[in-house]
Scaffold this motif. Structure first.
Motif, PDB file in Angstrom:
ATOM      1  N   ILE A  90       0.877  -1.163   0.000  1.00 30.90           N
ATOM      2  CA  ILE A  90       0.000   0.000   0.000  1.00 30.90           C
ATOM      3  C   ILE A  90       0.917   1.216   0.000  1.00 30.90           C
ATOM      4  N   ALA A 117      -6.173   2.564  -4.042  1.00 36.77           N
ATOM      5  CA  ALA A 117      -6.549   1.967  -2.761  1.00 36.77           C
ATOM      6  C   ALA A 117      -7.248   0.643  -3.025  1.00 36.77           C
ATOM      7  N   TYR A 151      -4.872  -3.923   3.737  1.00 37.29           N
ATOM      8  CA  TYR A 151      -4.174  -2.641   3.838  1.00 37.29           C
ATOM      9  C   TYR A 151      -2.826  -2.758   4.561  1.00 37.29           C
ATOM     10  N   PHE A 187      -5.302   5.885   6.179  1.00 37.50           N
ATOM     11  CA  PHE A 187      -5.032   5.988   4.751  1.00 37.50           C
ATOM     12  C   PHE A 187      -5.956   7.062   4.203  1.00 37.50           C
ATOM     13  N   ILE A 209      -7.435   8.730   1.067  1.00 33.70           N
ATOM     14  CA  ILE A 209      -7.661   8.354  -0.324  1.00 33.70           C
ATOM     15  C   ILE A 209      -8.247   9.551  -1.058  1.00 33.70           C
ATOM     16  N   VAL A 250      -4.279   6.210  -2.998  1.00 29.12           N
ATOM     17  CA  VAL A 250      -3.792   6.562  -1.672  1.00 29.12           C
ATOM     18  C   VAL A 250      -2.976   7.847  -1.797  1.00 29.12           C
ATOM     19  N   LYS A 288      -0.532   8.428   4.120  1.00 28.49           N
ATOM     20  CA  LYS A 288      -0.750   7.393   5.137  1.00 28.49           C
ATOM     21  C   LYS A 288      -0.310   7.914   6.502  1.00 28.49           C
TER      22      LYS A 288
END
Length: 177
Positions: free
Chosen positions: A20, A26, A122, A131, A133, A139, A142
């Motif tokens: 990720i 995502a 994830y 996360f 988005i 993404v 984070k």
């Protein structure tokens, strides 16, 4: 079938290979919320979505939830949404906590904690994990907390406004720092 685990349309082995990463799409999921509503990440495309993995026993999670609430209250009317993903051992603990706190965003209970399908999807092995988005389904950032969360949301809202103003659905911009 457990709440939050009704249907997952993603090959987890591919996610593990890709990881990720900011800038990647995502991983998509379909799950049931604690109030038994279906939620599909794909239905939220066009919005800025914060996936917030948390648990009631997690001190840093509880400390950050008021900040998440402030962000939600400030930006929800501009296309920002939060989806909570609770990793408690049982749904009763999450329901009891949420009945008291009354967070207005959807909450999924991920049966199995960090071993749940959503946590694996994830790559969540510790919480809190967030996360952000973007409207394009990628993404954008984070593990944001505090002021960094608010700044990232503002940056994405500006980008969204620019694309809408230009009459295009997506624009290739570098990820949010």
């Amino acid at each position: 079938m457990a709440v939050g685990q009704s249907e997952v349309k993603q090959d987890i082995t591919k996610v593990k290979l890709l990881g990720i990463f900011v800038g990647n799409p995502a991983p998509q999921f379909v799950a049931r919320t604690l109030d038994d509503q279906e939620i599909k990440l794909s239905d939220l495309r066009g919005k800025i979505v914060l996936l917030d993995f948390w648990a009631t026993w997690c001190g840093p999670c509880a400390a950050e939830l008021p900040n998440v609430r402030k962000a939600y209250e400030k930006y929800a009317d501009q296309g920002f949404m939060v989806v909570g993903i609770n990793l408690d051992r049982d749904a009763a603990a999450a329901r009891q906590f949420l009945a008291k706190e009354k967070y207005p965003w959807p909450q999924i209970w991920a049966d199995g904690g960090t071993k749940s399908t959503l946590a694996k999807m994830y790559s969540v092995s510790a919480i809190p994990a967030t996360f952000l988005i973007g409207p394009d389904g990628k993404v954008a950032a984070k593990d944001l907390r505090g002021k960094k969360l608010h700044q990232a949301i503002r940056d994405l809202l500006k980008r969204k406004a620019m694309t809408e103003e230009a009459g295009i659905s997506e624009i290739a911009l570098p990820p949010v720092p």
